[in-house]
Design a protein around this motif. Structure first.
Motif, mmCIF file in Angstrom:
data_model
loop_
_atom_site.group_PDB
_atom_site.id
_atom_site.type_symbol
_atom_site.label_atom_id
_atom_site.label_comp_id
_atom_site.label_asym_id
_atom_site.label_seq_id
_atom_site.Cartn_x
_atom_site.Cartn_y
_atom_site.Cartn_z
ATOM 1 N N UNK A 123 0.812 -0.737 -0.404
ATOM 2 C CA UNK A 123 0.265 0.033 -0.232
ATOM 3 C C UNK A 123 0.785 1.435 0.083
ATOM 4 N N UNK A 124 2.036 1.338 0.697
ATOM 5 C CA UNK A 124 2.690 2.297 0.374
ATOM 6 C C UNK A 124 3.095 2.603 -0.939
ATOM 7 N N UNK A 125 3.547 1.779 -2.197
ATOM 8 C CA UNK A 125 3.662 1.903 -3.039
ATOM 9 C C UNK A 125 2.262 3.200 -4.190
ATOM 10 N N UNK A 126 1.387 2.286 -3.329
ATOM 11 C CA UNK A 126 0.041 2.695 -4.129
ATOM 12 C C UNK A 126 -0.711 3.645 -3.222
ATOM 13 N N UNK A 127 0.530 4.614 -1.829
ATOM 14 C CA UNK A 127 -0.223 5.802 -1.830
ATOM 15 C C UNK A 127 -0.003 6.741 -2.516
ATOM 16 N N UNK A 128 -0.686 7.617 -2.322
ATOM 17 C CA UNK A 128 -0.294 9.477 -2.863
ATOM 18 C C UNK A 128 -0.373 10.187 -2.265
ATOM 19 N N UNK A 129 0.510 11.006 -2.354
ATOM 20 C CA UNK A 129 0.520 12.255 -1.354
ATOM 21 C C UNK A 129 -0.311 13.484 -1.765
ATOM 22 N N UNK A 130 -0.250 13.761 -0.477
ATOM 23 C CA UNK A 130 -1.780 14.473 -0.176
ATOM 24 C C UNK A 130 -1.493 15.877 0.090
ATOM 25 N N UNK A 131 -0.441 16.497 -1.048
ATOM 26 C CA UNK A 131 -0.974 17.539 -1.299
ATOM 27 C C UNK A 131 -1.366 18.282 -2.418
ATOM 28 N N UNK A 132 -2.932 18.952 -2.126
ATOM 29 C CA UNK A 132 -3.964 18.608 -3.183
ATOM 30 C C UNK A 132 -3.701 19.631 -3.837
ATOM 31 N N UNK A 133 -3.309 20.775 -4.192
ATOM 32 C CA UNK A 133 -2.678 21.872 -5.126
ATOM 33 C C UNK A 133 -1.673 21.350 -6.143
#
Ligand SMILES: NC(=O)c1ccc[n+]([C@@H]2O[C@H](COP(=O)([O-])OP(=O)(O)OC[C@H]3O[C@@H](n4cnc5c(N)ncnc54)[C@H](OP(=O)(O)O)[C@@H]3O)[C@@H](O)[C@H]2O)c1
Length: 341
Positions: A123-133
């Motif tokens: 799941x670490x590979x799939x996660x997206x860093x959520x800095x929206x802009x």
């Protein structure tokens, strides 16, 4: 209606999530949990919620959580998220994790800085860093958002336009950051009076856990290594962060300050929560507290070799719960500003 659960509901960021979500017309808060001795009405913990939210807060129960919710906000300490997230994702739920468990793509960095094994590489590979802009398009398509840390949110939003427009060849970036004490989670009044009242101090000098996160994000945008020095400080106020960022160029800058401000405005023209100050105007914490805004002021130094960026957010909102809801809005195609203005 999207059914939402808040795990860690009694903490600083959990409480902020509840307040925002209660204003959101497209969701229903369906499940609350925290570490509690026995189940309690949430209005016993936060009396101002009486007659606004009738819901028990109990220790986490996976079966109830899965039955009651489509999406979970994990407002818990790191290492707790990693135990819950795999089973939520296996059951096709959405997860917005406010902890650091899925932020650093290089797991060896996580293991080094957080001094614990990372046990969920898949799941670490799939996660997206959520800095929206910055990552809106990827956020739209993910089930697992790694919501950014508060200091990295300010730093990366402030520096990203310089990298996109290649304004200068950067030698060094110095980040001098000051935060209200809520950045460290709930502390006792006793601790506040002992450490912080009428005081101001640096902590974790060049060794804060947000340093590798800032470095990893800046590296991915710059596509080359940039040296960064990061010193956080604690202010005797509850919430808010102000960062003064010095970006050193290895040549004299030809661009005028007003042109640079224009480029920042262009970069953030579709971003309702970033406000670029006018020439010679600089943000202050009181302008952003209780909002989801990030305000950025820009000044080129007299010798034209340093860009000074001064930026502010509310650590509990744009630095945590506000940005988490912004990310939910992006995933579900709600108005990005829903419940946040
Ligand atoms: N504060 C900020 O400005 C900020 C900004 C960005 C990200 N974050 C991140 O957001 C997360 C929450 O931060 P916070 O400031 O809200 O912390 P906090 O005020 O300390 O709250 C933590 C919450 O998690 C619960 N909890 C603790 N251990 C648990 C466990 N083993 N199992 C289940 N629940 C547990 C706590 O319950 P009890 O109260 O009953 O112990 C509390 O509800 C952290 O990972 C933090 O790094 C915080």
């Amino acid at each position: 209606m999207l059914r939402v659960g808040v795990i860690g509901a009694t903490g600083y960021t959990g409480e902020e999530l509840i307040k925002i979500l209660l204003r959101h017309p497209r969701i229903k808060i369906s499940y609350l949990s925290a570490k509690v001795e026995k189940p309690k009405e949430i209005s016993e913990i936060f009396p101002y919620l009486k007659k606004k939210l009738l819901l028990l807060c109990d220790n986490f129960n996976i079966d109830r959580a899965l039955e009651l919710c489509d999406l979970f906000f994990l407002a818990v300490p790191h290492t707790v998220s990693i135990q819950i997230t795999p089973i939520l994702l296996e059951n096709k739920k959405y997860v917005i994790d406010l902890s650091a468990d899925y932020r650093l793509k290089d797991k060896s960095l996580y293991e080094l800085w957080y001094e614990t094994k990372h046990t969920d590489h898949q799941n670490l590979r799939r996660s997206v860093y959520g800095l929206s802009e910055i990552h809106r398009d990827k956020i739209k398509k993910t089930r697992l958002v790694a919501n950014p840390g508060c200091y990295p949110t300010v730093a990366v939003l402030s520096i990203a336009p310089l990298l996109k427009y290649k304004i200068c060849k950067i030698q060094y970036i110095y980040i001098d950051a000051k935060s209200g004490y809520s950045g460290a989670g709930r502390i006792s009044d006793e601790q506040f009076y002992r450490d912080l009242k009428d005081n101001f101090k640096a902590y974790n000098v060049d060794s804060h856990r947000h340093l590798p996160e800032i470095l990893e994000q800046i590296l991915s945008l710059a596509e080359r290594k940039i040296n960064i020095v990061f010193t956080p400080h604690l202010l005797p106020i509850e919430r808010g962060i102000l960062e003064t960022i010095y970006v050193n160029s290895n040549h004299k800058l030809k661009i005028r300050n007003s042109e640079l401000i224009g480029l920042y405005r262009e970069f953030y023209k579709d971003s309702p929560f970033v406000r670029i100050k006018e020439d010679n105007h600089f943000p202050q914490i009181k302008d952003v507290v209780l909002t989801n805004f990030c305000d950025i002021g820009i000044k080129i130094s007299e010798d034209r070799k340093t860009i000074i960026l001064i930026s502010c957010i509310d650590n509990l909102l744009k630095g945590a719960s506000g940005q988490a809801v912004q990310n939910m809005n992006i995933i579900f195609d709600f108005e990005e500003t829903e419940a946040l203005l």
